[in-house]
Structure formats: structure tokens, C-alpha cells
Design an enzyme around this catalytic site. Sequence first.
Site, PDB file in Angstrom:
ATOM      1  CB  SER A 147      -0.881  -0.009   1.252  1.00 28.29           C
ATOM      2  OG  SER A 147      -1.584   1.199   1.357  1.00 28.29           O
ATOM      3  CB  ILE A 152      -3.083   8.728   4.985  1.00 28.23           C
ATOM      4  CG1 ILE A 152      -2.092   7.794   5.699  1.00 28.23           C
ATOM      5  CG2 ILE A 152      -4.067   7.946   4.126  1.00 28.23           C
ATOM      6  CD1 ILE A 152      -2.712   6.610   6.387  1.00 28.23           C
ATOM      7  CG  ASN A 210      -2.149   1.617   7.590  1.00 32.29           C
ATOM      8  OD1 ASN A 210      -1.441   1.209   8.512  1.00 32.29           O
ATOM      9  ND2 ASN A 210      -1.839   2.675   6.873  1.00 32.29           N
ATOM     10  CB  CYS A 260      -2.535   5.128  10.945  1.00 35.68           C
ATOM     11  SG  CYS A 260      -4.046   4.184  10.943  1.00 35.68           S
ATOM     12  CE  LYS A 277       1.729  -2.188   5.573  1.00 37.60           C
ATOM     13  NZ  LYS A 277       1.852  -1.492   4.296  1.00 37.60           N
ATOM     14  N   GLY A 321       8.442  -5.753   3.475  1.00 39.43           N
ATOM     15  CA  GLY A 321       9.537  -4.976   4.056  1.00 39.43           C
ATOM     16  C   GLY A 321      10.839  -5.310   3.373  1.00 39.43           C
ATOM     17  N   GLY A 367       7.273  -2.905  -1.940  1.00 34.16           N
ATOM     18  CA  GLY A 367       7.022  -1.468  -1.802  1.00 34.16           C
ATOM     19  C   GLY A 367       8.048  -0.611  -2.510  1.00 34.16           C
TER      20      GLY A 367
HETATM   21  C1  LIG Z   1       6.017   6.422   0.034  1.00 31.79           C
HETATM   22  C2  LIG Z   1       5.372   5.362   0.878  1.00 31.79           C
HETATM   23  C3  LIG Z   1       4.020   5.451   1.191  1.00 31.79           C
HETATM   24  C4  LIG Z   1       3.397   4.475   1.972  1.00 31.79           C
HETATM   25  N1  LIG Z   1       2.072   4.575   2.248  1.00 31.79           N
HETATM   26  C5  LIG Z   1       1.453   3.584   2.935  1.00 31.79           C
HETATM   27  C6  LIG Z   1       0.054   3.602   3.163  1.00 31.79           C
HETATM   28  O1  LIG Z   1      -0.667   4.498   2.729  1.00 31.79           O
HETATM   29  N2  LIG Z   1      -0.496   2.587   3.869  1.00 31.79           N
HETATM   30  C7  LIG Z   1       0.242   1.546   4.359  1.00 31.79           C
HETATM   31  O2  LIG Z   1      -0.317   0.646   4.973  1.00 31.79           O
HETATM   32  N3  LIG Z   1       1.573   1.493   4.150  1.00 31.79           N
HETATM   33  C8  LIG Z   1       2.187   2.490   3.444  1.00 31.79           C
HETATM   34  N4  LIG Z   1       3.538   2.411   3.217  1.00 31.79           N
HETATM   35  C9  LIG Z   1       4.301   1.284   3.747  1.00 31.79           C
HETATM   36  C10 LIG Z   1       4.480   0.195   2.691  1.00 31.79           C
HETATM   37  O3  LIG Z   1       3.230  -0.331   2.311  1.00 31.79           O
HETATM   38  C11 LIG Z   1       5.362  -0.939   3.200  1.00 31.79           C
HETATM   39  O4  LIG Z   1       4.750  -1.494   4.350  1.00 31.79           O
HETATM   40  C12 LIG Z   1       6.753  -0.473   3.584  1.00 31.79           C
HETATM   41  O5  LIG Z   1       7.218   0.482   2.649  1.00 31.79           O
HETATM   42  C13 LIG Z   1       7.747  -1.616   3.706  1.00 31.79           C
HETATM   43  O6  LIG Z   1       7.935  -2.282   2.471  1.00 31.79           O
HETATM   44  P1  LIG Z   1       9.154  -1.946   1.472  1.00 31.79           P
HETATM   45  O7  LIG Z   1      10.405  -1.989   2.279  1.00 31.79           O
HETATM   46  O8  LIG Z   1       9.068  -3.004   0.430  1.00 31.79           O
HETATM   47  O9  LIG Z   1       8.897  -0.577   0.932  1.00 31.79           O
HETATM   48  C14 LIG Z   1       4.171   3.389   2.449  1.00 31.79           C
HETATM   49  C15 LIG Z   1       5.520   3.312   2.136  1.00 31.79           C
HETATM   50  C16 LIG Z   1       6.133   4.262   1.357  1.00 31.79           C
HETATM   51  C17 LIG Z   1       7.595   4.143   1.036  1.00 31.79           C
END
Ligand SMILES: Cc1cc2nc3c(=O)[nH]c(=O)nc-3n(C[C@H](O)[C@H](O)[C@H](O)COP(=O)(O)O)c2cc1C
Lengths: 314, 272
Positions: free
Chosen positions: A21, A71, A124, A127, A162, A240, A262
Site C-alpha cells: 500500500s 495519508i 492499516n 496509524c 497490517k 519490508g 514497496g
Molecule cells: C512512500 C510510501 C508510502 C506508503 N504509504 C502507505 C500507506 O498508505 N499505507 C500503508 O499501509 N503502508 C504504506 N507504506 C508502507 C508500505 O506499504 C510498506 O509497508 C513499507 O514500505 C515496507 O515495504 P518496502 O520496504 O518493500 O517498501 C508506504 C511506504 C512508502 C515508502
Amino acid sequence: MVDLSVDISGLKLKNPIMPASGTFSEDLAEVFDLDRLGAHVTKTITRGWRDGNPTPRVCEVNGSMLNSIGIPSKGVGAFIEKVVPFYAHYETPLVVSISGNTADEFATLCSEVSVPGVAAIEVNISCPNIEEDGKAFAIRPSSTHDVMRKLRAATDLPLWAKLTPNTGETSEVARAAEEGGADALVVANTILSMAIDINTRRPKLGNLMGGLSGPSLKPIALRMAYQCARATKIPVIGCGGISTVEDVIEYLIAGASAVQVGTATFIHPTIMLSLIDGLEDWLSNQGLSSVKDLIGSVIDGEQDESVVFMEAAP
Amino acid sequence: MDDVPSIKAFELPLSVKSNEPVNGEYRLLVLAAPHDILKRCRAGQFFHLLCPQAGGETPYLRRPMSIYGFYPEKGELHFLYKVTGAGTRALATLSLGDRLNVLGPLGEPFTIADDWQDLVLVARGVGLATLAPLALEANRLGRRLTAICSARHPDYLMSTDYFESLGADVITLTDAEGTSDLDNLEKVIEGLIAAGRADAFYTCGSNRMLRLLQTIGERHGIPGQIALEQQMACGIGMCHCCVRPFTRGNRQVHLRVCREGPVFDMMEAIAW
Ligand SMILES: Cc1cc2nc3c(=O)[nH]c(=O)nc-3n(C[C@H](O)[C@H](O)[C@H](O)COP(=O)(O)O)c2cc1C
Ligand SMILES: Cc1cc2nc3c(=O)[nH]c(=O)nc-3n(C[C@H](O)[C@H](O)[C@H](O)COP(=O)(O)OP(=O)(O)OC[C@H]3O[C@@H](n4cnc5c(N)ncnc54)[C@H](O)[C@@H]3O)c2cc1C
Ligand code: FES
């Protein structure tokens, strides 16, 4: 042919690779065919309109990144009118990520987004919970349990919880989510972090603190995925720091049934396609016919002399 | 409801044809690019570059760069860049035959309305990189063009020959000669307006120039476009890190520079 399909509590995915997300949107359809993915996961939405945090909203730190996007949300009405119909073009199931300031607001939004075209709801709970003085629901088992019960009552769709790494009670929170009615766990969101520009002495993010994501997060989220898979009976979706096929395999071995990608998509927008192809190749090279054979195959009990350290022998 | 979107941007490695200093501050990077990518490029669009790791530095996120030139007939894609930090320092190490992973073309391009016959480009420093392909497009459409190029020193003026070769009237202003101050810029522009040579303005980057052009634009009812910069992560609209505020009607809205921009209506942009 290797069978890449997985089952997340009744929801069948053609492969275990999906976006995380906030790091995915309709815009990516201009780079590749979104129907190749196992699922589509939207940016978290809130009930009302939100602006998000001040800029700068991201910075990079040693081969990873911090973000404090907040958000920004156009609200649930605009989402159902515009975004849900867009994903109806695809066969891939749509997972909608939602968030609320209070447990009741969260539950109301949950029932509002339970519309045709939505296959599952990712909650989520990482938050800030206004009723708990801004602490995320998923920091504590009790608030996790309470909010999940209200969400469970609000929808018949599968619920994915999450979790946050900003807790010292990973297994307890995971069990609380399961008992509260979660159908799957997404493990995990970003770690609260900070970076300072030494020349200006100002924090590098407009919001002062933000979430760490990317390769630095992986060992921590992997450990959590492993703990959650052991603590509960529901499927775990690892998230992650995934940026290579080896990362995906590691999560699956640790017990994850699927993974979310992500930050790596920001570096290589087509990375999820390479991960799907790479996973298929790897399984086939290993002589495995199904990805399911890999899930939870970690050898963490008594050492089995026949498999361990064969290659290390002189 | 539209059909499934078509593929518009590509992630691919391109090989370096050259990467030479233009002057003390700027370098020109020339990449060999396939025809079908080059024919999609438009003035004002950008690519998101995956800078290599070099000299112990490991730039992680991609870096946005305007298209300085695109030549389907030569198979070349050009970027004009200023070395400022880890990413651009790494770019500067690329040499003939090296590969650079690019993502693009991205973003909304400049547009030239049918009744904009006399265009005025106002640019300073590396802003010229963004406006240069617009000169080519104006020339192709047979529009008259005045390019007001400003720099710290005459040695740092770039692209003036290029603009002239496209039939533009070039006016240069420099700090060293004491001609680049806003009062003088205003006089120069008012002169062009008086001569009937300004139907629309194009600019980029500078806050002070934006304010000045907005004031002049309002005074004379002259429209314009501005290319804006903001730090980016994804470059394609997913992360919402690149937003800036704009005025739409009497409301303030946040728009993504990578997606709704980088080219915006000059009057809607909010000076910073
Ligand atoms: C720019 C950005 C925006 C994100 N926005 C959300 C979000 O709106 N909701 C959410 O549950 N996680 C959000 N995340 C977290 C990611 O979904 C993910 O859990 C996190 O980045 C770890 O994964 P990664 O290391 O592959 O990026 C965001 C991450 C990034 C980098
Ligand atoms: C649409 C667009 C077009 C651009 N076109 C050009 C061009 O043609 N030539 C040129 O020299 N520069 C251009 N820039 C600015 C260029 O992207 C930055 O100078 C570059 O990213 C700096 O990276 P660095 O690693 O060298 O510096 P660092 O200071 O190490 O950068 C750190 C971070 O800040 C970001 N960043 C820093 N400055 C800027 C900036 N001004 N704009 C956006 N992000 C920034 C980087 O992406 C990176 O994430 C453009 C920016 C945008 C948004
Ligand atoms: S850089 Fe990600 S939305 Fe613009």
C-alpha cells in the site's frame, strides 16, 4: 509448469507477488500490464478528504528511504466512484487499504468500502489511534483486538490486518488480530525513524519523523513475519525491503504465504514482474512444482545433519 | 470509462554515447535511445534516472532530469545537468558504452495554444535545459520566439547558439554585467509586449521570475506555463511525495509535479 498460485484464507491469487500500500497506483498501468500481479493493493484511504504531511516528504538513507507522506486521501466517495471501476478492468483481485482515527470511524469506513469489485480489505492499523493518545492500534494487543472486532462486525469481506514494527509485542499483537477476526496478517509497515541534515541542522523530513522502508527494513520485517507465522494459524503476507527473488524466497521459507513489494518499485517500476518470473525459475530449478512447498519450510528445530552445512564441508 | 491504459513509459538501460562538460558547471549526457521512445518524447517531459554507484556513493532513489533534446533521426536522447550531489556526481562518471537505466518519458509536456504566435522564454541556469526542446517545437510550428537567458556570468550562458539556430531572438542577461536584476528583466519584457512580441510566457524554476511573470501576465492578460521542480521518489504518480500547492478557482489544491506536471499553468502556480 510451476504452480505459483496461493490461497489467502479462501482468496485465490495467481501468484504470491503484490504491491505494498502507498507504493502502487493506477499510474503504474502505463508501465506494464497490471494483470500480471497476484493482487492489487491501493494506497490507504480515509473516510474524509486529507491533505497529507508537509514537504519534503521523502529522503534517502544508506540505500533505503524515509517517508512522511501522511495519508493524503480524496475520501471514500471519490474512491468508490473513480478507483474501484478502474481496477474492474483487471481480473486480479483488488485489496483496499483503509485507516481511521477511531475504532468506530474505522468500522464505518470498512462497511462503506465493502462494495462489489473489492476482494479484500487491508486494515492499516499502524496509524495513530486518536483515542489512544496517538499510539497506533497495532502497538498494543488490546487496541488491536478491539478494533479488529469492530471491523469484523462491519464486513463479510476478508480482512487483512497490517501490523507495525513499532511494537515490542509482535506475537501478542498478531494473536490479538487473529482472535479479533483477521483473515490474514500483513507484516509489516515502516519503522518510525529520523534523519537530520548536518549543514542546516534541520530534520530532512517536513514532518520531522517518518517511516523507514527498503532493504534496511528487511531483516526486522522478516523476523516479524516468522514470529507471526508461528504465533497464528492465519496466512502471513510478508512486507519490508523486498527487492530480489532471494528476498521473496526468504519470506516464503520464513512462513509467509505471499509478499508485498514497496519501495523497490520506485527504483525499478517493473520489479514485481522480474520477481514473479524469477520465483518461477528458481522453483523450477529446485525441482519444486508448487510455491506452496516452500511456504513455512524454514528449518528452525533440531539440526538435521543430512541437510545442514553440506556445502560448508571442506 | 476508458479502456485499459496503454503503455506510455518504459524502464530500460540505454548506452552512453558521450558525457562531456559544457562549462564549469554543466554537463551534457547523450544516450543512444530506441526510436519508439524518442518519438513519444515531448518538450517539458522528463526521465527518471537510476544513477550508478560511484566513488563510494550509492544514490538510492532515481533522479528526475528534463529532456534537453530528443532526436529520433539520430537515435539520441540528451540531458543537460548540473552536478549538485551524490546522484549527479555519479552521473558525471559515466563514459562511452556505459549503461544507464532510465524510466520515461514522464509527465505533462508544454503546450502551445493556436493563438500563441509570439512566445517568450525566460530561463536561468539549468532551467534552459527544460526550455530548449520547446524552442525546437516552436520552430517546427512556425512561431516567433524570444529567449531571455540569464546566468551568473556570460561563461555560464548555455544554449544561446542553439536558440539562435532555431530562429529565436536571444537576449542575454548576467549578474556579472549587472543586467539580470528583476527591474531590468521587467523592462525587457515590457519592451517585448509593447512591440507586440509576447502572446505567452514560458519559464521554469525560479521563484522570483515566477512572481514577476505572474505580475506582468496579470497586468496585460498574458498567459503562460511554468515547469516546476520537486523532490521525487517514484516519478510516476504513486507516492505523492512531489506535491506542490496551486490555486484553482479560489481553492488551494495539491498537485503532483511528476504526474499533473512538471508543466503547470503559470497563473495557478504558487510562489514559494
Ligand atoms: C512512500 C510510501 C508510502 C506508503 N504509504 C502507505 C500507506 O498508505 N499505507 C500503508 O499501509 N503502508 C504504506 N507504506 C508502507 C508500505 O506499504 C510498506 O509497508 C513499507 O514500505 C515496507 O515495504 P518496502 O520496504 O518493500 O517498501 C508506504 C511506504 C512508502 C515508502
Ligand atoms: C522534473 C524535473 C526536471 C529536472 N531537470 C533537471 C535538468 O534538466 N538538469 C538538472 O541539472 N537538474 C534537473 N532537475 C533537478 C535534479 O533532479 C536534481 O538536481 C537532482 O535530483 C539532484 O540529485 P543529487 O543526487 O545530485 O543531489 P542530492 O542533493 O544528493 O539529492 C538528494 C535528493 O534530493 C532530490 N533533489 C535534489 N534537488 C532536487 C531538485 N532541484 N529537484 C528535484 N529533486 C531534487 C534528489 O532526487 C534526491 O532524492 C530536475 C528536477 C525535476 C523535478
Ligand atoms: S514522485 Fe511519486 S508521486 Fe510524484
